[in-house]
Enzyme design. Structure first.
Site, PDB file in Angstrom:
ATOM      1  N   ASP A  95       0.851  -1.192   0.000  1.00  0.00           N
ATOM      2  CA  ASP A  95       0.000   0.000   0.000  1.00  0.00           C
ATOM      3  C   ASP A  95       0.894   1.251   0.000  1.00  0.00           C
ATOM      4  OD1 ASP A  95      -2.421   1.423   0.246  1.00  0.00           O
ATOM      5  OD2 ASP A  95      -2.326   1.404   2.448  1.00  0.00           O
ATOM      6  N   ASN A 143     -10.289   0.951   0.359  1.00  0.00           N
ATOM      7  CA  ASN A 143      -9.202   0.819   1.338  1.00  0.00           C
ATOM      8  C   ASN A 143      -9.649   1.248   2.731  1.00  0.00           C
ATOM      9  OD1 ASN A 143      -7.592   0.109  -0.795  1.00  0.00           O
ATOM     10  ND2 ASN A 143      -5.993   1.615  -0.356  1.00  0.00           N
TER      11      ASN A 143
HETATM   12  O1  G3H Z   1      -4.296   3.084   1.902  1.00  0.00           O
HETATM   13  C1  G3H Z   1      -4.993   2.887   2.925  1.00  0.00           C
HETATM   14  C2  G3H Z   1      -6.160   3.660   3.173  1.00  0.00           C
HETATM   15  O2  G3H Z   1      -6.477   4.554   2.196  1.00  0.00           O
HETATM   16  C3  G3H Z   1      -6.880   3.599   4.452  1.00  0.00           C
HETATM   17  O3  G3H Z   1      -7.380   4.857   4.863  1.00  0.00           O
HETATM   18  O4  G3H Z   1      -7.178   4.626   7.304  1.00  0.00           O
HETATM   19  O5  G3H Z   1      -8.593   6.378   6.306  1.00  0.00           O
HETATM   20  O6  G3H Z   1      -9.252   3.980   6.167  1.00  0.00           O
HETATM   21  P1  G3H Z   1      -8.150   4.962   6.245  1.00  0.00           P
HETATM   22 ZN    ZN Z   2      -4.500   5.157   1.151  1.00  0.00          ZN
END
Ligand code: G3H
Ligand code: ZN
Length: 284
Positions: free
Chosen positions: A82, A230
């Site tokens: 990620d 995500n």
């Molecule tokens: O790449 C990971 C995310 O975009 C997670 O975002 O922690 O706001 O759910 P979040």
């Molecule tokens: Zn992210």
């Protein structure tokens, strides 16, 4: 390791009109809560590690844990990097068996983002690994990196077309009003922009920063073409709320299994709730 390239999971989701969770793992309890929830829902799964999580857990431990998790699973699982920040980090993950990587060059000018992403796609595709990239910039905080609201920028639909044509990415993360971390007010999503991008570009689109977004908005975004959602903060909060509750009710509590176990169950319950919203149940 028995992993599936992310493109395989997301192309099916795009064809059939649902989304798959890109769920972040932060430790063993997250991995178990997430995969157990996905298995119970018979849902495909994208397990993702940020660079910060790899640093915290250690690459060897990530690989060992994920290998144990997928060994006997009946659901398709991709292991995804990620927000990869460089060619080197991406190559390290590919060499270690990740079936998918994200290169996040969203802070570079368009031409440079295209150039760096294109190089990564060429190398990754040569060994059957999928690539997600990002165009436009999300605000908020992730892994202690903060992007000021003023630096955040929505994705331009025409630039998105040029970007995908020139790079050949498998999935594109777009900025339409979500942010990483905890929201101060309610997020306002630019659904028109999403609709325009999907009309011009029929590839899997990714919604980052989905924690805290009203469930109806997530569903609407999926109906307009989002195929990967995500989530990290919502699971962190579910785990921590459970641990806090247990500490508050029992001052004598000291055995980590007695609070990490229930924390892990809280993550699993949240994962199952999210899968129902994403529409990926029984799509394994
Ligand atoms: O790449 C990971 C995310 O975009 C997670 O975002 O922690 O706001 O759910 P979040
Ligand atoms: Zn992210």
């Amino acid at each position: 390791m028995k992993l599936v390239p992310m493109a395989e999971i997301l192309n099916k989701a795009n064809d059939e009109g649902y989304a798959v969770g890109g769920f972040n793992i932060n430790n063993l309890e997250f991995l178990q809560g997430i995969i157990w929830g996905a298995e119970e829902k018979n849902s495909p799964l994208i397990l993702q590690t940020s660079e910060g999580a790899i640093k915290y857990i250690g690459m060897d431990y990530v690989l060992g844990m994920v290998e144990a998790a997928v060994k006997n699973t009946h659901i398709p699982v991709a292991l995804h990097l990620d927000h990869g920040s460089s060619f080197e980090v991406v190559m390290k993950c590919i060499r270690n068996g990740y079936s998918s990587v994200m290169f996040d060059g969203s802070h570079y000018p368009l031409a440079e983002n295209i150039e760096q992403t294109r190089k990564i796609v060429e190398a990754a595709h040569a060994v059957g690994v999928s690539v997600e990239a990002e165009l436009g910039r999300l605000g908020g905080t992730e892994d202690d990196i903060s992007v000021d609201e003023r630096e955040a920028a929505f994705t331009d639909p025409d630039e998105a077309v040029e970007f995908v044509e020139k790079t050949g990415v498998d999935a594109l993360a777009i900025a339409i009003g979500t942010a990483h971390g905890v929201y101060k007010g309610d997020p306002e999503l630019d659904f028109e922009r999403l609709k325009t991008i999907k009309e011009k570009l029929n590839i899997p689109l990714v919604l980052h920063g989905a924690s805290g977004v009203p469930l109806e908005d997530v569903k609407k975004a999926i109906s307009l073409g989002i195929n990967k959602v995500n989530i990290n903060t919502d699971f962190q909060q579910a785990f921590t709320a459970k641990v806090r509750e247990l500490f508050a009710s029992d001052e004598e509590l000291y055995d980590p299994r007695k609070y990490c176990g229930p924390g892990r169950e809280a993550i699993k319950a949240k994962v199952m709730e999210k899968i129902d919203v994403l529409g990926s149940a029984n799509k394994a």
